[in-house]
Design a protein around this motif. Structure first.
Motif, PDB file in Angstrom:
ATOM      1  N   ALA A  74      75.803  21.079 -72.228  1.00 25.35           N
ATOM      2  CA  ALA A  74      74.753  20.139 -71.391  1.00 25.35           C
ATOM      3  C   ALA A  74      75.467  19.608 -70.176  1.00 25.35           C
ATOM      4  O   ALA A  74      76.795  19.398 -70.132  1.00 25.35           O
ATOM      5  N   GLY A  91      72.066  24.089 -71.176  1.00 23.69           N
ATOM      6  CA  GLY A  91      71.127  22.974 -71.058  1.00 23.69           C
ATOM      7  C   GLY A  91      70.692  23.040 -69.746  1.00 23.69           C
ATOM      8  O   GLY A  91      70.717  23.841 -68.969  1.00 23.69           O
ATOM      9  N   PRO A 137      70.806  15.772 -70.512  1.00 24.40           N
ATOM     10  CA  PRO A 137      70.109  15.522 -71.710  1.00 24.40           C
ATOM     11  C   PRO A 137      69.954  13.812 -71.922  1.00 24.40           C
ATOM     12  O   PRO A 137      69.006  13.297 -72.836  1.00 24.40           O
ATOM     13  N   ARG A 156      62.559  13.469 -73.778  1.00 25.15           N
ATOM     14  CA  ARG A 156      63.182  13.813 -75.279  1.00 25.15           C
ATOM     15  C   ARG A 156      62.172  14.399 -76.150  1.00 25.15           C
ATOM     16  O   ARG A 156      62.231  15.307 -76.839  1.00 25.15           O
ATOM     17  N   ASP A 202      61.386  17.842 -75.265  1.00 27.82           N
ATOM     18  CA  ASP A 202      62.596  18.759 -74.759  1.00 27.82           C
ATOM     19  C   ASP A 202      62.652  20.027 -75.504  1.00 27.82           C
ATOM     20  O   ASP A 202      62.778  20.299 -76.464  1.00 27.82           O
ATOM     21  N   ASN A 224      67.836  20.862 -74.114  1.00 22.96           N
ATOM     22  CA  ASN A 224      68.798  19.842 -74.264  1.00 22.96           C
ATOM     23  C   ASN A 224      69.243  19.615 -75.897  1.00 22.96           C
ATOM     24  O   ASN A 224      69.121  20.320 -76.560  1.00 22.96           O
ATOM     25  N   ASP A 284      71.047  12.018 -82.124  1.00 16.87           N
ATOM     26  CA  ASP A 284      71.457  13.011 -81.123  1.00 16.87           C
ATOM     27  C   ASP A 284      73.116  12.678 -80.702  1.00 16.87           C
ATOM     28  O   ASP A 284      73.465  13.847 -80.246  1.00 16.87           O
TER      29      ASP A 284
END
Length: 202
Positions: free
Chosen positions: A8, A133, A137, A143, A146, A149, A186
């Motif tokens: 990422a 990615g 992120p 998110r 997503d 990522n 995460d």
């Protein structure tokens, strides 16, 4: 399932594509069966695969680094911008429709299944899959839907390294800030950091 890693970046153009290509070539030289993967790419720079599909140019380069022919499995979702508000949606190499930002969100659920299927297929066939990615992120407003990522890392249980470009300035803040805005679950997936374009005294 076999080994995989997600690269990422703190920003777009942090060096993800080149780092993935470098890791792929390093592993290929060591005799590891390795493949690249970018779940979702946004680019008008595409390459035609042997079966007539389209993938991002960076994934074609990464395939070459792996000593493989470009394949639509390496980039199952490609968005080709047509204006500030719309993009052509290319899935597994074939143009599907034109979407706006809100329209695209409605496609995310079935695209998640496409991405998961292609990644699982690659992981069953290769020793290692190096994933790239998209953007950053730290875009936590995206998110929930997503594909590329932390959503990908969580779904496929893949460790993540975060790349920052020191030429942009503030690289430590970029790295720290990227992790700081992520949820604890995460954050637990972050395995390391890479400072790109580093020069000087280590």
């Amino acid at each position: 399932m076999r080994g995989a890693l997600l690269v990422a970046g703190t920003t777009s153009d942090a060096g993800k594509s080149v780092l993935v290509a470098g890791l792929c070539r390093m592993l290929a030289r060591r005799g590891v069966r390795v493949a690249p993967f970018k779940a979702q790419n946004m680019s008008n720079n595409s390459v035609v695969t042997l079966d007539g599909g389209e993938i991002g140019r960076a994934q074609a380069l990464q395939a070459r680094a792996c000593r493989l022919e470009p394949s639509v499995r390496f980039n199952p979702v490609l968005l080709k911008p047509g204006s500030d508000r719309t993009s052509q949606l290319v899935v597994r190499g074939k143009a599907m429709t034109t979407v706006g930002a809100r329209d695209y969100m409605q496609h995310r659920q079935w695209l998640r299944a496409v991405v998961a299927e292609d990644l699982e297929s690659l992981r069953s066939e290769f020793d290692v899959v190096i994933c790239e990615g998209a953007g950053s992120p730290a875009e936590i407003n995206l998110r929930a839907t997503d594909l590329a990522n932390m959503g990908l890392a969580e779904a496929a249980r893949i460790p993540v390294v975060v790349v920052g470009d020191i030429d942009r300035g503030g690289v430590l803040a970029h790295l720290f800030g990227t992790v700081a805005v992520l949820s604890p679950s995460d954050q637990a997936l972050i395995a390391g950091f890479v400072i790109n374009k580093f020069r000087g005294d280590v």
